[in-house]
Design an enzyme around this catalytic site. Structure first.
Site: not given
Ligand code: B12
Ligand code: SF4
Ligand code: SF4
Length: 290
Positions: A101, A159, A162, A166, A182, A217
């Protein structure tokens, strides 16, 4: 990581990182681990379950499950250190760096590529057996390995629970989550004093983080409690009422939460969030939170 780079660029261009400036930094490193760790040949991804054995009492402001116990950064960093040490003892002098992270690493993408799960519509990495209440840790190393196949299948199907649940409509089509909408962003990452008034009444009592898109979920229905002792929930997290939070002094906050993820918002952030939940209005603080 061409497709990831495209998705990340589009996310940043649309301002979905809000005021999380650190997401704008090191784009090249984020999409190329060899630039982050020269000589890198493999990315090893590890997951750790944080689903708690106990629930929060219904009367208190809500805290995300990831923050019930000791700060995962500290817990996991130690584990990564031991893991690298163990590899060195068994294999020899390898180079490696562990991340959780805290660095420009697309952790969810690497977990998917490692075959550990798929990225759900809510953006989270979901494992078919364990669900999504999992932290991701990454070890980038110069060790050459037999690579796993990426998980090709997506088990979300039709599904959309989520998306519908939200509270702030942060989940968009095509697995894009608008970070700047978020609740986790507003309650943890936003360092300004004011939460936008457009959000009034939408936080559903979430004071620190939000679990709505994971709680609904279906893949989390069978989540089992973590056996990691360090994630044992703090008594105060489980039992504090709104009144207890409002009466808490800064000194007590620092003592009780000294090893907790709640430190991130500091005392001032918790107070801002509490006030926002109570009245949808906040006082203007004189100094930024961080
Ligand atoms: C910034 C960040 C946040 C921000 C922005 C969230 C976001 N969606 O990016 C905020 C503060 C909102 C946040 C919230 C949360 N976070 Co956060 N966050 C991060 C962080 C530091 C960076 C994420 C990032 O790079 N975002 C930029 C976007 C563009 O990237 P992404 O969401 O990962 O999406 C990539 C993939 O989805 C991919 N992708 C998706 N579909 C497809 C399809 C194809 C074909 C391909 C090739 C790629 C692809 O493309 C994107 C770019 O690579 C990471 C740690 C890390 N270094 O990765 C933790 C991390 C993602 N967070 C985590 C957690 C636990 C949370 C929360 C659950 C915390 C909470 N309960 O409050 C929430 C969940 C919100 C949500 N629904 O996403 C965990 C997720 C664990 C998991 N099982 O996924 C991480 C990995 C931290 C960790 N080391 O455990 N977070
Ligand atoms: S992440 Fe979970 S709640 Fe959201 S569409 Fe997929 S199965 Fe349904
Ligand atoms: S506010 Fe963020 S963590 Fe809460 S349901 Fe929406 S995306 Fe998920």
């Amino acid at each position: 990581m061409d497709e990831d780079a495209r998705r990340l660029e589009s996310w940043l261009n649309k301002g979905m990182h809000g005021s999380m400036k650190y997401m704008e930094n090191h784009f090249e490193l984020r999409v190329n681990p060899q630039k982050l760790v020269p000589g890198a040949k493999s990315v090893i991804t590890l997951l750790i379950n944080y689903f708690p054995s106990q629930s929060q009492s219904a009367s208190g402001p809500k805290i995300s499950k990831y923050a019930y116990g000791k700060d995962y950064h500290d817990v996991i960093k130690n584990k990564l250190r031991s893991f690298l040490q163990m590899l060195r003892e068994q294999i020899g002098e390898i180079q490696g760096r562990g991340f959780v992270d805290s660095a420009p690493v697309l952790e969810r993408s690497w977990a998917q590529r490692s075959g550990l799960g798929w990225i759900g519509k809510n953006g989270n990495l979901i494992n078919k057996q364990k669900g999504s209440f999992l932290f991701i840790a990454t070890l980038i190393t110069d060790l050459e390995l037999d690579y796993d196949d990426p998980l090709a299948k997506d088990y979300c199907g039709s599904c959309r629970k989520c998306i519908d649940a939200c509270p702030t409509e942060a989940i968009l089509p095509d697995k894009v989550v608008d970070g700047s909408k978020c609740i986790a962003y507003f309650t943890i990452e936003l360092k300004e004093m004011l939460i936008p008034t457009g959000m009034n009444g939408r936080f559903k009592n979430w004071m620190f983080g939000c679990d709505v898109c994971q709680d609904v979920c279906p893949w989390n229905r069978f989540a089992t409690a973590t056996d990691e002792i360090e994630f044992t929930p703090l008594y105060e997290v489980l039992n504090f009422t709104r009144n207890d939070w409002e009466q808490l002094t800064e000194d007590s906050f620092k003592k009780i939460f000294k090893n907790s993820p709640l430190r991130r918002t500091k005392f001032a952030g918790i107070n801002r969030n509490l006030k926002f939940l109570s009245h949808g209005e906040q006082e203007v603080l004189e100094t930024p939170l961080l």
